[in-house]
Design a protein around this motif. Structure first.
Motif, PDB file in Angstrom:
ATOM      1  N   SER A 376      19.257  43.775  55.564  1.00 37.55           N
ATOM      2  CA  SER A 376      18.305  44.329  54.612  1.00 37.55           C
ATOM      3  C   SER A 376      17.257  45.123  55.387  1.00 37.55           C
ATOM      4  O   SER A 376      16.895  44.773  56.515  1.00 37.55           O
ATOM      5  CB  SER A 376      17.640  43.216  53.800  1.00 37.55           C
ATOM      6  N   HIS A 377      16.754  46.211  54.777  1.00 34.56           N
ATOM      7  CA  HIS A 377      15.958  47.151  55.559  1.00 34.56           C
ATOM      8  C   HIS A 377      15.108  48.026  54.646  1.00 34.56           C
ATOM      9  O   HIS A 377      15.477  48.305  53.497  1.00 34.56           O
ATOM     10  CB  HIS A 377      16.920  48.036  56.372  1.00 34.56           C
ATOM     11  N   LEU A 378      13.950  48.440  55.147  1.00 34.15           N
ATOM     12  CA  LEU A 378      13.122  49.450  54.491  1.00 34.15           C
ATOM     13  C   LEU A 378      13.276  50.753  55.261  1.00 34.15           C
ATOM     14  O   LEU A 378      13.101  50.774  56.487  1.00 34.15           O
ATOM     15  CB  LEU A 378      11.652  49.036  54.490  1.00 34.15           C
ATOM     16  N   GLU A 383      11.825  52.622  50.868  1.00 34.24           N
ATOM     17  CA  GLU A 383      12.844  52.162  49.936  1.00 34.24           C
ATOM     18  C   GLU A 383      13.583  50.953  50.514  1.00 34.24           C
ATOM     19  O   GLU A 383      13.930  50.942  51.702  1.00 34.24           O
ATOM     20  CB  GLU A 383      13.863  53.265  49.663  1.00 34.24           C
ATOM     21  N   GLU A 384      13.828  49.949  49.682  1.00 32.88           N
ATOM     22  CA  GLU A 384      14.603  48.805  50.113  1.00 32.88           C
ATOM     23  C   GLU A 384      16.087  49.126  50.028  1.00 32.88           C
ATOM     24  O   GLU A 384      16.548  49.750  49.074  1.00 32.88           O
ATOM     25  CB  GLU A 384      14.298  47.584  49.240  1.00 32.88           C
TER      26      GLU A 384
END
Length: 414
Positions: A376-378, A383-384
């Motif tokens: 999981s990352h921004l 934005e996710e």
């Protein structure tokens, strides 16, 4: 969907003397057998993980290396097998000699700021500076089971990098350890979840009873040689899939299936198909997908706090022709739905807040470059989404990117 760390980033690191950190108190001196899942050949490698932390005003006068090293000694009182060494018994059975010899710890200073790394996304070309390959730190038997480096940055932030011996724990088990370390670093006296060994619950019956075909243990032939030397040059890239990309992928499958699949299933289907196209396999060539599925919560035998390897990795087998032919997205989606998992590692707070990136530094593991983990990352826009590191031959990577573009997936400007 670019590489996030500038490949030309140059900085120097002042390395201090490495040391072994032992448990802060006396711990049991004993031999502990690993489970039959733990000690299989496919897990006899080390897994690198890296976390990047920005400076925090309330922690300005505090040294992250000292705090983490002190907390590590106290955490090892609870996780004392990690301070031991692996031994190999009859039939190559692994066991831990709980000798309290300690884990390898290095503190360092780098003349670089966190912002100079750019938007954080694997692969990190500079990772070799962030986790030194010290003599005796990379083996499996009779070597430290953890290798940690804390690198302080000019801006007041720091980087926490670690290698963990995969035979000792899986991703969720290791995150449990990291969260325990973070809790004690923030001042608690013991972890909120106490570790449980109980490796015997995942050992095979005597005699073993096989009830299904286990494709994951097949000996798979290596791909045929390619006459094009350029295609043998393996390269690393990572790709960010946010809401826009996920929505575009959803348009590639029939409407009635869009609400019957998870984001993971949809994304895995698409990436597997594009990867197969990029490799330019023959229609009858066999292709396989192996997913990791957590067994915690699925078996009453696995207690809370268990930090060993507690997963299965079902394999689905098909041909390249079926995977990329007509109705291939619908077909591939049904195949992928047979095996799936998700995980995240960034929520580990040592007192500086959550990491701005937490996860693997590159694709691959155990000498197998085809392994990719979803993180999981921004992205740079906030934005996710999910970032996926991939390792492919140069030409195959070019074809993979071209397939993303031709499928209408807009390339991110990270």
């Amino acid at each position: 969907m670019n590489q996030s760390s500038p490949s030309d980033l140059v900085f120097t690191v002042k390395r201090r003397q490495a040391e072994l950190v032992a448990p802060a108190k006396a711990t049991p001196c004993e031999l502990k057998l690993l489970s039959d899942i733990d000690d299989q050949d496919g897990l006899r490698f080390q897994v690198p993980v890296v976390h990047f932390y920005p400076s925090h005003p309330s922690m300005a006068a505090k040294d992250p290396a000292h705090i983490i090293k002190t907390a590590l000694a106290h955490t090892l009182v609870f996780y004392y097998p990690l301070a031991g060494r692996l031994r190999e018994g009859p039939s190559r059975k692994l066991m831990v000699d709980c000798s309290a010899q300690g884990v390898l710890f290095v503190e360092a200073d780098a003349d670089v700021t966190l912002s100079q790394f750019g938007h954080l996304q694997p692969p990190f070309p500079c990772f070799q500076h962030l986790l030194y390959k010290l003599p005796g730190s990379e083996g499996i038997i009779n070597c430290p089971l953890l290798h940690i480096q804390v690198t302080r940055l000019k801006c007041g932030g720091f980087i926490f990098a670690v290698n963990v011996n995969h035979t000792m724990c899986d991703a969720l088990g290791f995150v449990q350890f990291l969260k325990a370390l973070a809790e004690i670093a923030r001042g608690t006296s013991h972890p909120s979840i106490l570790p449980v060994w109980r490796r015997e619950v995942l050992s095979a019956r005597h005699p073993p009873r096989v009830t299904c075909t286990h494709y994951e243990y097949d000996q798979v032939a290596m791909p045929r040689d390619d006459d094009d030397d350029d295609s043998k040059d393996m390269i690393q890239r990572s790709f960010f899939f946010g809401p826009t990309q996920i929505a575009a992928i959803g348009q590639l499958i029939p409407h009635h299936l869009r609400h019957q699949c998870t984001k993971f299933e949809l994304l895995t289907t698409f990436v597997w198909r594009c990867r197969t196209i990029g490799l330019e396999l023959e229609p009858n060539d066999e292709v396989r997908l192996m997913c990791v599925m957590n067994a915690r919560g699925r078996s009453k035998e696995i207690p809370e706090g268990y930090y060993g390897n507690a997963f299965v990795y079902p394999v689905v087998v098909t041909t390249a022709g079926k995977l990329i032919g007509g109705n291939s997205m619908e077909y591939a989606l049904e195949v992928v739905k047979k095996a799936k998992s998700e995980m995240s590692e960034e929520d580990v707070d040592f007192g500086w807040g959550k990491a701005v990136f937490g996860g693997v530094p590159e694709a691959g593991g155990g000498g197998f470059p085809g392994l990719s983990l979803f993180c999981s990352h921004l992205n740079a826009k906030g934005e996710e989404g999910i970032v996926i590191p991939l390792c492919l031959p140069f030409n195959a990577m070019q074809r993979f990117v071209k397939e993303l573009e031709s499928s209408g997936i807009i390339m991110s400007s990270d």
